[in-house]
Write a protein that holds these residues in place. Structure first.
Motif, PDB file in Angstrom:
ATOM      1  N   MET A 115      -2.312 -27.460  -4.578  1.00 38.20           N
ATOM      2  CA  MET A 115      -2.316 -26.252  -5.132  1.00 38.20           C
ATOM      3  C   MET A 115      -2.730 -24.925  -4.262  1.00 38.20           C
ATOM      4  O   MET A 115      -2.287 -23.961  -4.369  1.00 38.20           O
ATOM      5  N   ILE A 116      -3.377 -25.550  -3.199  1.00 37.07           N
ATOM      6  CA  ILE A 116      -3.812 -24.349  -1.979  1.00 37.07           C
ATOM      7  C   ILE A 116      -2.523 -23.869  -1.416  1.00 37.07           C
ATOM      8  O   ILE A 116      -2.231 -22.746  -1.353  1.00 37.07           O
ATOM      9  N   ILE A 117      -1.447 -24.797  -1.287  1.00 35.67           N
ATOM     10  CA  ILE A 117      -0.236 -24.243  -0.605  1.00 35.67           C
ATOM     11  C   ILE A 117       0.311 -23.407  -1.781  1.00 35.67           C
ATOM     12  O   ILE A 117       1.068 -22.467  -1.013  1.00 35.67           O
ATOM     13  N   ALA A 118       0.343 -23.842  -3.015  1.00 34.08           N
ATOM     14  CA  ALA A 118       1.107 -22.843  -3.690  1.00 34.08           C
ATOM     15  C   ALA A 118       0.586 -21.533  -3.779  1.00 34.08           C
ATOM     16  O   ALA A 118       0.883 -20.378  -4.070  1.00 34.08           O
ATOM     17  N   ALA A 119      -0.884 -21.599  -3.811  1.00 31.18           N
ATOM     18  CA  ALA A 119      -1.721 -20.477  -4.018  1.00 31.18           C
ATOM     19  C   ALA A 119      -1.564 -19.293  -2.895  1.00 31.18           C
ATOM     20  O   ALA A 119      -1.774 -18.153  -3.083  1.00 31.18           O
ATOM     21  N   VAL A 120      -0.997 -19.983  -1.744  1.00 32.97           N
ATOM     22  CA  VAL A 120      -0.882 -18.978  -0.575  1.00 32.97           C
ATOM     23  C   VAL A 120       0.710 -18.614  -0.532  1.00 32.97           C
ATOM     24  O   VAL A 120       0.977 -17.615  -0.313  1.00 32.97           O
ATOM     25  N   TYR A 121       1.558 -19.380  -0.997  1.00 32.96           N
ATOM     26  CA  TYR A 121       3.026 -19.474  -0.722  1.00 32.96           C
ATOM     27  C   TYR A 121       3.499 -18.557  -1.619  1.00 32.96           C
ATOM     28  O   TYR A 121       4.217 -17.618  -1.488  1.00 32.96           O
ATOM     29  N   LEU A 122       3.074 -18.495  -3.019  1.00 32.97           N
ATOM     30  CA  LEU A 122       3.648 -17.655  -4.069  1.00 32.97           C
ATOM     31  C   LEU A 122       3.212 -16.125  -3.888  1.00 32.97           C
ATOM     32  O   LEU A 122       4.293 -15.293  -3.840  1.00 32.97           O
ATOM     33  N   PRO A 123       1.958 -15.794  -3.522  1.00 31.81           N
ATOM     34  CA  PRO A 123       1.967 -14.374  -3.282  1.00 31.81           C
ATOM     35  C   PRO A 123       2.573 -13.818  -2.101  1.00 31.81           C
ATOM     36  O   PRO A 123       2.864 -12.744  -1.960  1.00 31.81           O
ATOM     37  N   ALA A 124       2.532 -14.712  -1.073  1.00 31.78           N
ATOM     38  CA  ALA A 124       3.245 -14.247   0.303  1.00 31.78           C
ATOM     39  C   ALA A 124       4.643 -14.057  -0.049  1.00 31.78           C
ATOM     40  O   ALA A 124       5.379 -13.057   0.303  1.00 31.78           O
ATOM     41  N   GLN A 125       5.234 -14.867  -0.935  1.00 28.72           N
ATOM     42  CA  GLN A 125       6.840 -14.871  -0.992  1.00 28.72           C
ATOM     43  C   GLN A 125       7.177 -13.615  -2.028  1.00 28.72           C
ATOM     44  O   GLN A 125       8.048 -12.886  -1.536  1.00 28.72           O
ATOM     45  N   SER A 126       6.253 -13.253  -2.925  1.00 32.06           N
ATOM     46  CA  SER A 126       6.396 -12.054  -3.648  1.00 32.06           C
ATOM     47  C   SER A 126       6.178 -10.891  -2.948  1.00 32.06           C
ATOM     48  O   SER A 126       6.947  -9.919  -3.032  1.00 32.06           O
ATOM     49  N   TYR A 127       5.349 -10.785  -2.076  1.00 31.70           N
ATOM     50  CA  TYR A 127       4.960  -9.592  -1.331  1.00 31.70           C
ATOM     51  C   TYR A 127       6.212  -9.158  -0.391  1.00 31.70           C
ATOM     52  O   TYR A 127       6.760  -8.159  -0.114  1.00 31.70           O
ATOM     53  N   LEU A 128       6.908 -10.345   0.395  1.00 29.00           N
ATOM     54  CA  LEU A 128       7.890 -10.374   1.298  1.00 29.00           C
ATOM     55  C   LEU A 128       9.122  -9.907   0.593  1.00 29.00           C
ATOM     56  O   LEU A 128       9.787  -9.025   1.146  1.00 29.00           O
ATOM     57  N   SER A 129       9.388 -10.359  -0.582  1.00 25.22           N
ATOM     58  CA  SER A 129      10.450 -10.038  -1.353  1.00 25.22           C
ATOM     59  C   SER A 129      10.392  -8.419  -1.826  1.00 25.22           C
ATOM     60  O   SER A 129      11.380  -7.855  -1.770  1.00 25.22           O
ATOM     61  N   ASN A 130       9.148  -8.162  -2.154  1.00 26.63           N
ATOM     62  CA  ASN A 130       8.886  -6.691  -2.621  1.00 26.63           C
ATOM     63  C   ASN A 130       9.375  -5.838  -1.347  1.00 26.63           C
ATOM     64  O   ASN A 130       9.778  -4.573  -1.373  1.00 26.63           O
ATOM     65  N   GLN A 131       8.717  -6.176  -0.094  1.00 26.06           N
ATOM     66  CA  GLN A 131       8.923  -5.321   1.038  1.00 26.06           C
ATOM     67  C   GLN A 131      10.256  -5.314   1.326  1.00 26.06           C
ATOM     68  O   GLN A 131      10.774  -4.265   2.012  1.00 26.06           O
ATOM     69  N   ALA A 132      11.073  -6.427   1.434  1.00 26.09           N
ATOM     70  CA  ALA A 132      12.363  -6.342   1.723  1.00 26.09           C
ATOM     71  C   ALA A 132      13.174  -5.483   0.763  1.00 26.09           C
ATOM     72  O   ALA A 132      14.105  -4.773   1.159  1.00 26.09           O
ATOM     73  N   LYS A 133      13.130  -5.468  -0.644  1.00 25.54           N
ATOM     74  CA  LYS A 133      13.708  -4.779  -1.374  1.00 25.54           C
ATOM     75  C   LYS A 133      13.110  -3.068  -1.209  1.00 25.54           C
ATOM     76  O   LYS A 133      14.224  -2.276  -1.129  1.00 25.54           O
ATOM     77  N   LEU A 134      12.250  -2.870  -1.016  1.00 24.93           N
ATOM     78  CA  LEU A 134      11.617  -1.539  -0.511  1.00 24.93           C
ATOM     79  C   LEU A 134      12.503  -1.172   0.894  1.00 24.93           C
ATOM     80  O   LEU A 134      12.799   0.290   0.768  1.00 24.93           O
ATOM     81  N   SER A 135      12.488  -1.772   1.590  1.00 23.72           N
ATOM     82  CA  SER A 135      13.319  -1.522   2.926  1.00 23.72           C
ATOM     83  C   SER A 135      14.795  -1.440   2.762  1.00 23.72           C
ATOM     84  O   SER A 135      15.334  -0.536   3.268  1.00 23.72           O
ATOM     85  N   LEU A 136      15.299  -2.092   1.621  1.00 26.55           N
ATOM     86  CA  LEU A 136      16.711  -1.781   1.426  1.00 26.55           C
ATOM     87  C   LEU A 136      16.870  -0.491   0.640  1.00 26.55           C
ATOM     88  O   LEU A 136      17.791   0.094   0.851  1.00 26.55           O
ATOM     89  N   LEU A 137      15.884  -0.064  -0.325  1.00 26.55           N
ATOM     90  CA  LEU A 137      16.123   1.144  -0.891  1.00 26.55           C
ATOM     91  C   LEU A 137      15.767   2.641  -0.235  1.00 26.55           C
ATOM     92  O   LEU A 137      16.252   3.352  -0.517  1.00 26.55           O
ATOM     93  N   HIS A 138      14.865   2.255   0.942  1.00 22.63           N
ATOM     94  CA  HIS A 138      14.712   3.405   1.708  1.00 22.63           C
ATOM     95  C   HIS A 138      15.775   3.402   3.169  1.00 22.63           C
ATOM     96  O   HIS A 138      15.451   4.262   3.818  1.00 22.63           O
ATOM     97  N   GLY A 139      16.664   2.224   3.069  1.00 15.65           N
ATOM     98  CA  GLY A 139      17.521   2.211   4.172  1.00 15.65           C
ATOM     99  C   GLY A 139      18.448   3.335   4.156  1.00 15.65           C
ATOM    100  O   GLY A 139      18.717   4.112   3.357  1.00 15.65           O
ATOM    101  N   SER A 140      19.310   3.218   5.070  1.00 19.96           N
ATOM    102  CA  SER A 140      20.563   4.396   5.149  1.00 19.96           C
ATOM    103  C   SER A 140      21.943   3.676   4.444  1.00 19.96           C
ATOM    104  O   SER A 140      23.246   4.587   4.288  1.00 19.96           O
ATOM    105  N   ASP A 141      21.935   2.425   4.093  1.00 18.91           N
ATOM    106  CA  ASP A 141      23.064   1.787   3.742  1.00 18.91           C
ATOM    107  C   ASP A 141      23.300   2.124   2.214  1.00 18.91           C
ATOM    108  O   ASP A 141      22.462   1.580   1.151  1.00 18.91           O
ATOM    109  N   GLU A 142      24.080   2.829   1.786  1.00 14.78           N
ATOM    110  CA  GLU A 142      24.307   3.450   0.248  1.00 14.78           C
ATOM    111  C   GLU A 142      24.659   2.135  -0.729  1.00 14.78           C
ATOM    112  O   GLU A 142      24.387   2.035  -1.797  1.00 14.78           O
TER     113      GLU A 142
END
Length: 76
Positions: A1-28
């Motif tokens: 359960m500890i692994i899931a408690a660390v893995y899920l928030p980290a995966q969510s954060y990284l996914s959100n950051q990747a999406k924000l990077s794509l939205l702020h990037g130069s590729d239309e």
């Protein structure tokens, strides 16, 4: 359960950051459909999609406790 408690928030954060990077990037083209890129590169956060990884980590613990319970019930 500890692994899931660390893995899920980290995966969510990284996914959100990747999406924000794509939205702020130069590729239309990527700005129009960032979710498509995230899916193709396995960076989209979804609990349902993460379930196989979580089960693979937790399964040995569940089977071990189930096995010890069965051995306590065996009378041979």
């Amino acid at each position: 359960m500890i692994i899931a408690a660390v893995y899920l928030p980290a995966q969510s954060y990284l996914s959100n950051q990747a999406k924000l990077s794509l939205l702020h990037g130069s590729d239309e083209e990527l700005k129009k459909e960032p979710t498509k890129w995230l899916i193709e590169n396995n960076m989209l956060f979804s609990i349902v999609a993460s379930l196989p990884q979580i089960i693979a980590v937790i399964a040995p613990m569940l089977v071990g406790s189930f096995g010890s319970t069965l051995s306590g019930l065996a009378f041979f």
